[in-house]
Design an enzyme around this catalytic site. Sequence first.
Site, PDB file in Angstrom:
ATOM      1  N   VAL A  98       0.844  -1.193   0.000  1.00  0.00           N
ATOM      2  CA  VAL A  98       0.000   0.000   0.000  1.00  0.00           C
ATOM      3  C   VAL A  98       0.882   1.247   0.000  1.00  0.00           C
ATOM      4  O   VAL A  98       1.750   1.393   0.867  1.00  0.00           O
ATOM      5  CB  VAL A  98      -0.927   0.013   1.236  1.00  0.00           C
ATOM      6  CG1 VAL A  98      -1.837   1.235   1.201  1.00  0.00           C
ATOM      7  CG2 VAL A  98      -1.751  -1.268   1.314  1.00  0.00           C
ATOM      8  N   SER A  99       0.691   2.132  -0.986  1.00  0.00           N
ATOM      9  CA  SER A  99       1.402   3.402  -1.073  1.00  0.00           C
ATOM     10  C   SER A  99       2.915   3.164  -1.112  1.00  0.00           C
ATOM     11  O   SER A  99       3.415   2.507  -2.016  1.00  0.00           O
ATOM     12  CB  SER A  99       0.973   4.304   0.096  1.00  0.00           C
ATOM     13  OG  SER A  99       1.446   5.613  -0.075  1.00  0.00           O
ATOM     14  N   TRP A 100       3.666   3.669  -0.125  1.00  0.00           N
ATOM     15  CA  TRP A 100       5.111   3.404  -0.046  1.00  0.00           C
ATOM     16  C   TRP A 100       5.368   1.900  -0.065  1.00  0.00           C
ATOM     17  O   TRP A 100       6.294   1.420  -0.718  1.00  0.00           O
ATOM     18  CB  TRP A 100       5.653   4.035   1.229  1.00  0.00           C
ATOM     19  CG  TRP A 100       7.102   3.840   1.519  1.00  0.00           C
ATOM     20  CD1 TRP A 100       8.152   4.661   1.173  1.00  0.00           C
ATOM     21  CD2 TRP A 100       7.691   2.744   2.251  1.00  0.00           C
ATOM     22  NE1 TRP A 100       9.337   4.145   1.639  1.00  0.00           N
ATOM     23  CE2 TRP A 100       9.092   2.977   2.295  1.00  0.00           C
ATOM     24  CE3 TRP A 100       7.174   1.600   2.857  1.00  0.00           C
ATOM     25  CZ2 TRP A 100       9.963   2.107   2.942  1.00  0.00           C
ATOM     26  CZ3 TRP A 100       8.045   0.729   3.493  1.00  0.00           C
ATOM     27  CH2 TRP A 100       9.421   0.987   3.526  1.00  0.00           C
ATOM     28  N   GLY A 102       3.718  -0.243  -1.588  1.00  0.00           N
ATOM     29  CA  GLY A 102       3.519  -0.765  -2.929  1.00  0.00           C
ATOM     30  C   GLY A 102       4.807  -0.807  -3.717  1.00  0.00           C
ATOM     31  O   GLY A 102       5.039  -1.724  -4.525  1.00  0.00           O
ATOM     32  N   THR A 124      -0.339   3.167  -5.254  1.00  0.00           N
ATOM     33  CA  THR A 124       1.104   3.286  -5.388  1.00  0.00           C
ATOM     34  C   THR A 124       1.499   3.708  -6.794  1.00  0.00           C
ATOM     35  O   THR A 124       0.653   3.970  -7.642  1.00  0.00           O
ATOM     36  CB  THR A 124       1.791   1.964  -4.976  1.00  0.00           C
ATOM     37  OG1 THR A 124       3.181   2.186  -4.794  1.00  0.00           O
ATOM     38  CG2 THR A 124       1.567   0.870  -6.006  1.00  0.00           C
TER      39      THR A 124
END
Length: 272
Positions: A98-100, A102, A124
């Site tokens: 998730v996000s970072w 990812g 991401t």
Amino acid sequence: MSKPQVEYIEVDGVNLRVATQHGRAAPPLLLFNGIGANLELCFPFMEAMPEREIIIFDVPGIGRSEMSWRPRRFSGLARLANKLLDRLGYQHVDVIGVSWGGALAQQFARQYPDRCRRLILAATSPGAIMVPGRPSALSKMMTPRRYLSPNYMRHAAADIYGGEARRNPKLMTAHTARVIPPQFMGYVYQLLAGMGWTSIHWLHRIRQPTLVLAGSEDPLVPPVNARIIAWLIPNNRLFIVPGGGHLFMLHSIDKVAPVVRGFLDSEPALIA
């Protein structure tokens, strides 16, 4: 429903705080969290998938994991995760980032293709070469202030996360209650891990079936980045969460969990 089992496991000289939700479905799901985010912040998503074994850990200096004496690039964090799986006795895993996290998930899938069965990338991007988010949102990510001050989080959440957080600010109350502030240098090390990193030149080599998720109203990582990732990865499925902000994995669980479950349970031939 039982809560995830939380324990400390020493890996590569660092005491990592690890949570495991035991379930029947196999293989287990390894979850990489966002920058500065402790593992408790993902508990709502884990609870929405009680049938699945899920592993998540706080990276060094985040949550209650021990601070490392040296920073690690994404490649080093992927090795750390790989050694953790060895300690836990898991041979194969599905991976979600998730996000970072990812970006870390992309790196893990590249480094350990035989260990990663399927890949899920949420909110991401391909890293340094991406379509950037709004400057007002990105600037607030440069420090962990939102984790340190609940009052600041309440006032800044709509601008940072958009989507559901903008329409219903009360959602952030439960989110803030689960926050464990990161160590400052732990947060800095996470920023350094991704400095200059990009997957843009090797995403086409990812062979794992991949689910790409994005929020249609994400101010941090515009959904065009998900379309770029999906365009580059050969075997993918793309799902844009209607009205989703950057935290759609938590605030739009009713829309996301069935898509994730369907992807993980589907036959490989049906994914392409």
